[in-house]
Design an enzyme around this catalytic site. Structure first.
Site, PDB file in Angstrom:
ATOM      1  N   GLU B  83      35.536  42.807  25.482  1.00 52.46           N
ATOM      2  CA  GLU B  83      36.509  43.239  24.473  1.00 52.46           C
ATOM      3  C   GLU B  83      36.935  42.118  23.528  1.00 52.46           C
ATOM      4  OE1 GLU B  83      36.400  44.461  27.460  1.00 52.46           O
ATOM      5  OE2 GLU B  83      36.420  46.625  27.188  1.00 52.46           O
ATOM      6  N   HIS B 150      44.425  54.342  32.463  1.00 53.04           N
ATOM      7  CA  HIS B 150      43.781  55.128  31.411  1.00 53.04           C
ATOM      8  C   HIS B 150      44.806  56.018  30.714  1.00 53.04           C
ATOM      9  CE1 HIS B 150      40.496  53.909  34.025  1.00 53.04           C
ATOM     10  NE2 HIS B 150      39.641  54.209  33.076  1.00 53.04           N
TER      11      HIS B 150
END
Ligand SMILES: Cc1ncc(C[n+]2csc(CCOP(=O)(O)OP(=O)(O)O)c2C)c(N)n1
Lengths: 352, 294
Positions: B83, B150
């Protein structure tokens, strides 16, 4: 006959294809960086310079050697320690000094300090962010852009060996290999990361060997020899330009001064420092090399020294004459559309 | 809100997202986002996508399904799980003239690229004058039984990093118009999609490719006189439901949808509160120091 060829070869080799003029220019860069570093420290100690200083002294062979391989439109992603590399690429000394004194003519218009110098539009150098090594992933992006457009351009990133312990260093190396990016990774191994020596940063003998498992070559070079650094960096740059992908260069030297101006670096063994200062001074070594090959003479060396001193003084005067930014501008330039960075700063330092 | 009906309009793999609308021209929030990406990629070749599994697979939520067939692997670039380097590449390529759009598999994983976002991207223009036209897309929010990692709403974090535009749309049309604006914006934009909304909310979305929604403008989604609910994202739908219920009890609720969290459109908020004299701030993220709480 055979001797003849190898003699010619040796003569051609030592100068790594650089003309006399270029060799003398290289000496000028080395001396400029050394002198700048020394004078800045003196001003800092006299209390005449605001902010912190991160001396690159003793590492000029690395900085000048790698940056001298770059073309104007190649990009350079340095850290706090790498001003010498930026000066080699051609950063405007006057504006560097205006930045050191927090003035409007600095690259950040007084917004950022001594170690955060960069000039993307003028010189294709990144304005360093403190967090290490944050520019490594960014260099991947610049390199990706060159590759996508089929341009023969290269991105070069530099960081210290301590920064290689950080996860993003490894991420960036891996991604550069996966996408075969035209990037050259330079690690300035000055043997101390603040006070931390190599064995407390990594458990492998060298940084260079870390490249191979990622899928590209790594080379370790002696940072005391600017021409050796230049030779290795040029191969890496050429390889990247030709589509061959990344290379890692570890250039070894010693940080002669403390981590920053406040740090007396008592943790560095005296003998180690003496050894490097006396026998592995990249500036002195290169000067002697040019003298021995009669590429230059004492008189010319003196003129180079006078030139760098004059340039420093001119930069200093320019910086002192440059105004501070006006406080009311402090919130401007957050967004591109507010136009602050497209406006010319007025003589008073504000943008009206 | 039947998801299956909307998706059944799909013209198949490799087709334009527009073909996935219903016959009545309705698009889900997800399809509206895909349309925005597609149109901007057609319009401007500097625009490209990068992220994890966005190519052949079409992304974790299938937003970019069919894109690689149309635009190729260079403009729909699959990356390793890295990322910081995804964001770093967005920054570097934006500096060199591209207009990258990075997809995070979930907004939760933006923390794994956090330093590049808040330390490098957010501050770079202010310090150097170099524009960074880049968009970071992340599916955010809860309500879909997706676990602690999530379901996050990271918008307050990014709202605290001056230099980032933070966008949290609630409706398909706003999502499309705002995403297109973000792609054309010269500043780094964090575009937080809400995955509960993805396939649940559909509406007729303007066909006009020039349709844009300006960043930084709130919208009154329902007018009322007694109390203002100031909110954004999925909570807009909850607020509208509450307003409907309360209207049956004689309470007139005004719902202000911020649409952009930063920069905040305080003008629209204050105008509403001036009218109603009462305000309820509603958001999904952690209560302490959220958007609008002091
Ligand atoms: C991520 C991060 N952690 C800590 C620091 C604080 N810091 C600044 S320089 C430095 C030492 C860096 O050592 P090295 O990477 O070897 O570079 P050098 O300073 O020797 O050139 C540290 C720890 C930082 N800048 N970034």
């Amino acid at each position: 006959m055979a001797t003849d060829v190898s003699e010619k070869q040796a003569e051609a080799d030592w100068r790594v294809g650089l003309s006399d003029d270029r060799l003398r220019d290289l000496l000028y860069k080395l001396k400029l960086c050394r002198y700048f570093d020394e004078r800045i420290e003196a001003l800092y100690r006299q209390g005449r310079l605001p902010g912190a200083i991160y001396s690159g002294r003793g590492q000029e062979g690395t900085h000048v050697g790698v940056a001298y391989t770059l073309r104007d439109d190649d990009s350079l992603f340095p850290t706090h320690r790498d001003l010498s590399a930026q000066l080699t690429k051609g950063l405007d000394l006057k504006r560097v000094m205006a930045q050191f004194w927090g003035r409007i003519d600095g690259f950040t218009r007084g917004r950022d300090g001594n170690s955060h110098v960069g000039d993307w539009f003028g010189n294709r150098t990144w304005t360093p962010v403190s967090h290490l090594p944050l520019a490594y992933p960014v260099a991947c992006g610049a390199a990706l852009a060159y590759k996508r457009r089929g341009e023969q351009r290269v991105a070069m990133a530099i960081c210290g060996e301590g920064a290689t312990s950080n996860g993003r260093w490894h991420e960036a190396l891996n991604v550069s290999a996966v996408h075969r990016l035209p990037v050259v990774w330079v690690v300035n191994n000055n043997q101390w990361a603040y006070s931390t020596p190599n064995p407390l940063e990594f458990a492998v003998p060298t940084v260079a060997e870390r490249a191979v498992p990622y899928g590209f070559p790594g080379i370790r070079v002696d940072g005391a020899d600017v021409l050796d650094v230049y030779r290795v960096a040029l191969q890496a740059v050429d390889r990247a330009r030709a589509g061959g992908g990344p290379t890692l260069i570890e250039s070894v030297s010693l940080r002669w001064r403390g981590h920053a101006g406040h740090d007396p670096a008592k943790y560095v063994p005296k003998e180690m420092l003496e050894e490097y200062m006396q026998h592995k001074d990249p500036v002195k070594r290169f000067e002697e090399l040019l003298l021995s090959h009669e590429v230059t003479d004492a008189e010319a060396v003196k003129r180079i020294q006078e030139r760098v001193e004059r340039e420093f003084d001119e930069g200093f005067e320019f910086a002192q004459a440059s105004p501070f930014p006006v406080p009311s501008d402090v919130t401007k330039g957050l967004w591109v559309e507010d136009g602050y960075w497209r406006s010319e700063p007025s003589h008073e330092g504000g943008t009206g | 809100m039947a998801t299956a009906q909307v998706e059944s309009g799909a013209a198949g793999h490799g087709a334009e997202p527009r073909g996935k609308r219903t016959e009545a021209g309705e698009a889900t929030y997800l399809i509206a986002i895909a349309e925005a990406l597609w149109e901007e990629m057609e319009r401007d070749e500097r625009v490209y996508l990068l992220g994890e599994d966005i190519g052949a697979y079409g992304g974790a939520f299938k937003v970019t399904e069919g894109f690689i067939e149309r635009f190729g692997p260079e403009r729909v670039m699959d990356t390793p799980i890295a990322e910081e380097t995804i964001v770093g590449m967005a920054i570097g390529s934006a500096m060199e003239g591209f207009r990258p759009i990075a997809e995070f598999q979930y907004a939760d994983f933006m923390t794994s690229g956090f330093d590049e976002i808040v330390t490098a991207a957010a501050k770079y223009h202010y310090r150097s004058g170099v524009p960074l036209p880049m968009v970071l897309r992340g599916p955010s929010g809860g309500g879909v039984r997706a676990s602690s990692f999530h379901s996050s709403n990271p918008e307050p974090w990014f709202g605290h990093a001056p230099g980032l535009k933070v966008i949290c749309p609630a409706f398909p049309s706003d999502a499309k118009g705002l995403l297109k604006s973000a792609v054309r914006d010269d500043n780094p934009c964090v575009f937080l999609e809400h995955k509960w909304i993805y396939r649940r909310i559909k509406e007729v979305v303007p066909e006009d490719q020039a349709f844009l929604v300006p960043i930084g403008q709130a919208k009154v989604q329902r007018e009322g006189t007694d109390v203002s609910i100031v909110t954004y994202g999925m909570m807009v739908h909850l607020a509208l439901e509450a307003a409907e219920n309360l209207s049956q009890k004689g309470v007139s609720v005004e719902v202000v949808d911020l649409r952009t969290v930063h920069p905040l459109d305080s003008g629209t908020v204050l105008t509403s509160v001036e009218k109603t004299s009462r305000a309820l701030v509603l958001y999904e993220s952690h209560r302490f120091l959220g958007v609008g709480r002091r």
